[in-house]
Motif scaffolding. Structure first.
Motif, PDB file in Angstrom:
ATOM      1  N   THR A   1       8.676  -0.640 -10.722  1.00 19.71           N
ATOM      2  CA  THR A   1       7.512  -0.431  -9.883  1.00 19.71           C
ATOM      3  C   THR A   1       5.862  -0.026 -10.842  1.00 19.71           C
ATOM      4  O   THR A   1       6.272   0.775 -11.294  1.00 19.71           O
ATOM      5  N   LEU A   2       5.260  -0.550 -10.337  1.00 17.51           N
ATOM      6  CA  LEU A   2       4.060  -0.653 -11.180  1.00 17.51           C
ATOM      7  C   LEU A   2       2.985   0.619  -9.677  1.00 17.51           C
ATOM      8  O   LEU A   2       2.435  -0.517  -9.719  1.00 17.51           O
ATOM      9  N   TRP A   3       2.724   0.967 -10.393  1.00 15.41           N
ATOM     10  CA  TRP A   3       1.734   1.657 -10.066  1.00 15.41           C
ATOM     11  C   TRP A   3       0.415   1.701  -9.877  1.00 15.41           C
ATOM     12  O   TRP A   3       0.120   1.862 -10.963  1.00 15.41           O
ATOM     13  N   LEU A   4      -0.751   0.773  -9.314  1.00 22.46           N
ATOM     14  CA  LEU A   4      -1.645   1.117  -9.194  1.00 22.46           C
ATOM     15  C   LEU A   4      -2.364   2.458  -8.588  1.00 22.46           C
ATOM     16  O   LEU A   4      -2.486   2.260  -7.232  1.00 22.46           O
ATOM     17  N   ARG A   5      -3.743   3.095  -9.420  1.00 23.99           N
ATOM     18  CA  ARG A   5      -4.849   3.536  -8.292  1.00 23.99           C
ATOM     19  C   ARG A   5      -5.813   2.708  -8.227  1.00 23.99           C
ATOM     20  O   ARG A   5      -6.937   1.801  -8.723  1.00 23.99           O
ATOM     21  N   ALA A   6      -5.879   2.409  -6.389  1.00 26.79           N
ATOM     22  CA  ALA A   6      -6.598   1.278  -6.105  1.00 26.79           C
ATOM     23  C   ALA A   6      -8.199   1.962  -5.222  1.00 26.79           C
ATOM     24  O   ALA A   6      -8.379   2.646  -4.819  1.00 26.79           O
ATOM     25  N   THR A   7      -9.805   1.243  -6.104  1.00 21.95           N
ATOM     26  CA  THR A   7     -10.584   1.824  -5.578  1.00 21.95           C
ATOM     27  C   THR A   7     -11.273   0.349  -4.918  1.00 21.95           C
ATOM     28  O   THR A   7     -11.465  -0.745  -5.857  1.00 21.95           O
ATOM     29  N   TYR A   8     -11.546   0.468  -3.792  1.00 19.25           N
ATOM     30  CA  TYR A   8     -12.759  -0.424  -3.018  1.00 19.25           C
ATOM     31  C   TYR A   8     -13.566  -0.701  -2.651  1.00 19.25           C
ATOM     32  O   TYR A   8     -13.970   0.457  -1.725  1.00 19.25           O
ATOM     33  N   TRP A   9     -14.673  -1.116  -2.888  1.00 21.08           N
ATOM     34  CA  TRP A   9     -15.846  -0.249  -2.407  1.00 21.08           C
ATOM     35  C   TRP A   9     -16.865  -1.700  -1.112  1.00 21.08           C
ATOM     36  O   TRP A   9     -17.870  -1.214  -0.721  1.00 21.08           O
ATOM     37  N   ASN A  10     -16.651  -2.887  -0.789  1.00 20.93           N
ATOM     38  CA  ASN A  10     -16.717  -3.982  -0.335  1.00 20.93           C
ATOM     39  C   ASN A  10     -16.369  -3.973   0.994  1.00 20.93           C
ATOM     40  O   ASN A  10     -15.538  -3.710   1.546  1.00 20.93           O
ATOM     41  N   ASN A  11     -17.571  -3.302   1.926  1.00 18.77           N
ATOM     42  CA  ASN A  11     -17.037  -2.914   3.176  1.00 18.77           C
ATOM     43  C   ASN A  11     -15.911  -2.114   3.675  1.00 18.77           C
ATOM     44  O   ASN A  11     -15.206  -2.280   4.563  1.00 18.77           O
ATOM     45  N   ALA A  12     -16.299  -1.124   2.567  1.00 20.69           N
ATOM     46  CA  ALA A  12     -14.898  -0.119   2.821  1.00 20.69           C
ATOM     47  C   ALA A  12     -14.595   0.788   3.972  1.00 20.69           C
ATOM     48  O   ALA A  12     -13.640   0.830   4.944  1.00 20.69           O
ATOM     49  N   GLU A  13     -15.396   0.737   4.933  1.00 17.04           N
ATOM     50  CA  GLU A  13     -15.841   0.883   6.148  1.00 17.04           C
ATOM     51  C   GLU A  13     -14.785   0.140   7.010  1.00 17.04           C
ATOM     52  O   GLU A  13     -13.330   0.888   8.200  1.00 17.04           O
ATOM     53  N   LYS A  14     -14.797  -0.928   7.532  1.00 19.54           N
ATOM     54  CA  LYS A  14     -14.397  -1.596   7.910  1.00 19.54           C
ATOM     55  C   LYS A  14     -13.161  -2.126   8.033  1.00 19.54           C
ATOM     56  O   LYS A  14     -12.273  -2.280   8.565  1.00 19.54           O
TER      57      LYS A  14
ATOM     58  N   VAL B   1     -16.550   4.448  -0.020  1.00 22.33           N
ATOM     59  CA  VAL B   1     -15.567   3.917  -0.934  1.00 22.33           C
ATOM     60  C   VAL B   1     -14.449   4.175  -0.575  1.00 22.33           C
ATOM     61  O   VAL B   1     -13.930   5.220   0.191  1.00 22.33           O
ATOM     62  N   LEU B   2     -13.055   3.470  -0.940  1.00 21.04           N
ATOM     63  CA  LEU B   2     -11.601   3.455  -0.496  1.00 21.04           C
ATOM     64  C   LEU B   2     -11.303   3.526  -1.573  1.00 21.04           C
ATOM     65  O   LEU B   2     -10.927   2.773  -2.547  1.00 21.04           O
ATOM     66  N   THR B   3      -9.572   4.377  -1.765  1.00 26.87           N
ATOM     67  CA  THR B   3      -8.743   4.851  -2.920  1.00 26.87           C
ATOM     68  C   THR B   3      -7.411   4.332  -1.825  1.00 26.87           C
ATOM     69  O   THR B   3      -7.568   5.358  -0.659  1.00 26.87           O
ATOM     70  N   PHE B   4      -6.804   4.537  -2.951  1.00 24.54           N
ATOM     71  CA  PHE B   4      -5.379   4.196  -2.385  1.00 24.54           C
ATOM     72  C   PHE B   4      -4.805   3.714  -3.034  1.00 24.54           C
ATOM     73  O   PHE B   4      -5.083   3.184  -4.086  1.00 24.54           O
ATOM     74  N   SER B   5      -3.525   4.159  -3.367  1.00 21.67           N
ATOM     75  CA  SER B   5      -2.326   4.071  -4.307  1.00 21.67           C
ATOM     76  C   SER B   5      -1.633   2.329  -3.927  1.00 21.67           C
ATOM     77  O   SER B   5      -1.486   2.002  -3.245  1.00 21.67           O
TER      78      SER B   5
ATOM     79  N   ILE C   1       1.143  -1.566   0.562  1.00 26.03           N
ATOM     80  CA  ILE C   1       0.146  -0.265  -0.003  1.00 26.03           C
ATOM     81  C   ILE C   1       1.149   0.825   0.272  1.00 26.03           C
ATOM     82  O   ILE C   1       1.662   1.027   1.315  1.00 26.03           O
ATOM     83  N   GLY C   2       0.859   1.964  -0.750  1.00 27.38           N
ATOM     84  CA  GLY C   2       1.321   3.121  -1.089  1.00 27.38           C
ATOM     85  C   GLY C   2       1.058   4.177  -0.281  1.00 27.38           C
ATOM     86  O   GLY C   2       2.158   5.361  -0.218  1.00 27.38           O
ATOM     87  N   SER C   3       0.168   4.869  -0.078  1.00 33.08           N
ATOM     88  CA  SER C   3      -0.358   5.294   0.693  1.00 33.08           C
ATOM     89  C   SER C   3      -1.655   5.140   1.277  1.00 33.08           C
ATOM     90  O   SER C   3      -2.614   4.500   1.148  1.00 33.08           O
ATOM     91  N   ASP C   4      -1.978   6.212   2.458  1.00 34.59           N
ATOM     92  CA  ASP C   4      -2.518   5.474   3.918  1.00 34.59           C
ATOM     93  C   ASP C   4      -4.398   6.003   3.458  1.00 34.59           C
ATOM     94  O   ASP C   4      -4.234   6.907   2.112  1.00 34.59           O
ATOM     95  N   PRO C   5      -5.489   4.687   3.250  1.00 30.66           N
ATOM     96  CA  PRO C   5      -6.616   4.996   2.264  1.00 30.66           C
ATOM     97  C   PRO C   5      -7.154   6.017   2.336  1.00 30.66           C
ATOM     98  O   PRO C   5      -7.675   6.438   3.751  1.00 30.66           O
ATOM     99  N   GLU C   6      -7.825   6.566   1.502  1.00 29.99           N
ATOM    100  CA  GLU C   6      -8.591   7.756   1.522  1.00 29.99           C
ATOM    101  C   GLU C   6     -10.388   7.055   2.235  1.00 29.99           C
ATOM    102  O   GLU C   6     -10.486   6.126   0.375  1.00 29.99           O
ATOM    103  N   LEU C   7     -11.193   7.266   2.320  1.00 23.61           N
ATOM    104  CA  LEU C   7     -11.831   6.648   2.570  1.00 23.61           C
ATOM    105  C   LEU C   7     -13.294   8.352   1.628  1.00 23.61           C
ATOM    106  O   LEU C   7     -13.423   8.867   2.901  1.00 23.61           O
TER     107      LEU C   7
ATOM    108  N   ILE D   1      -9.808  -8.242  -1.553  1.00 21.32           N
ATOM    109  CA  ILE D   1      -8.986  -8.086  -0.795  1.00 21.32           C
ATOM    110  C   ILE D   1      -8.066  -8.938   0.569  1.00 21.32           C
ATOM    111  O   ILE D   1      -8.902  -8.948   1.347  1.00 21.32           O
ATOM    112  N   ASP D   2      -7.144  -9.754   0.675  1.00 18.43           N
ATOM    113  CA  ASP D   2      -6.227 -10.669   1.238  1.00 18.43           C
ATOM    114  C   ASP D   2      -5.041  -9.536   2.407  1.00 18.43           C
ATOM    115  O   ASP D   2      -4.034  -9.159   1.532  1.00 18.43           O
TER     116      ASP D   2
END
Length: 127
Positions: free
Chosen positions: A43-56, A26-30, A11-17, A96-97
């Motif tokens: 290094t391959l950088w991705l901009r990740a978006t996660y919707w499932n149970n994002a708050e938890k 929704v969580l976004t992080f690099s 994880i390249g940055s703390d996720p933003e909720l 995510i694991d």
């Protein structure tokens, strides 16, 4: 899913909720994935978006931690301030694991949803 990316990343940055107007979180992080070795390592950088149970999940995703992610990969072209065109790799994360913390220790996993127990079923099932 038409295309799938699956890999171990840091994880390249703390996720933003954030919350969309409907109230869904929704969580976004690099995320960074290394490829190659020695002088040829990149290094391959991705901009990740996660919707499932994002708050938890936010409490478990911390900059530097290693995770395994699977999702749908897409690319977006954008213009920089100097007018050049760049391409961003975006990952809509489906799974995510949690693997390990930056210091090498194991990561605590969120509690799983309650699974059905044998007592939850009707005994009158004929087979």
């Amino acid at each position: 899913m038409s295309n799938v990316f699956s890999g171990l990343v840091r994880i390249g940055s703390d996720p933003e909720l954030r919350f969309i107007p409907s109230g869904k979180a929704v969580l976004t992080f690099s995320a960074a994935s290394s490829t190659g070795f020695g002088d040829k390592q990149k290094t391959l950088w991705l901009r990740a978006t996660y919707w499932n149970n994002a708050e938890k999940m936010k409490e478990f995703l911390v900059k530097g931690n290693q995770i395994s992610i699977t999702g749908e990969l897409s690319q977006t072209e954008y213009q920089t301030k100097d007018g050049s065109t760049k391409i961003s790799l975006d990952l809509s994360v489906h799974y995510i694991d949690l693997i390990g913390k930056k210091d090498g220790s194991a990561q605590q996993r969120p509690a799983p949803a309650r699974q059905a127990a044998a007592d939850d079923f009707d005994d009158s099932i004929p087979f």
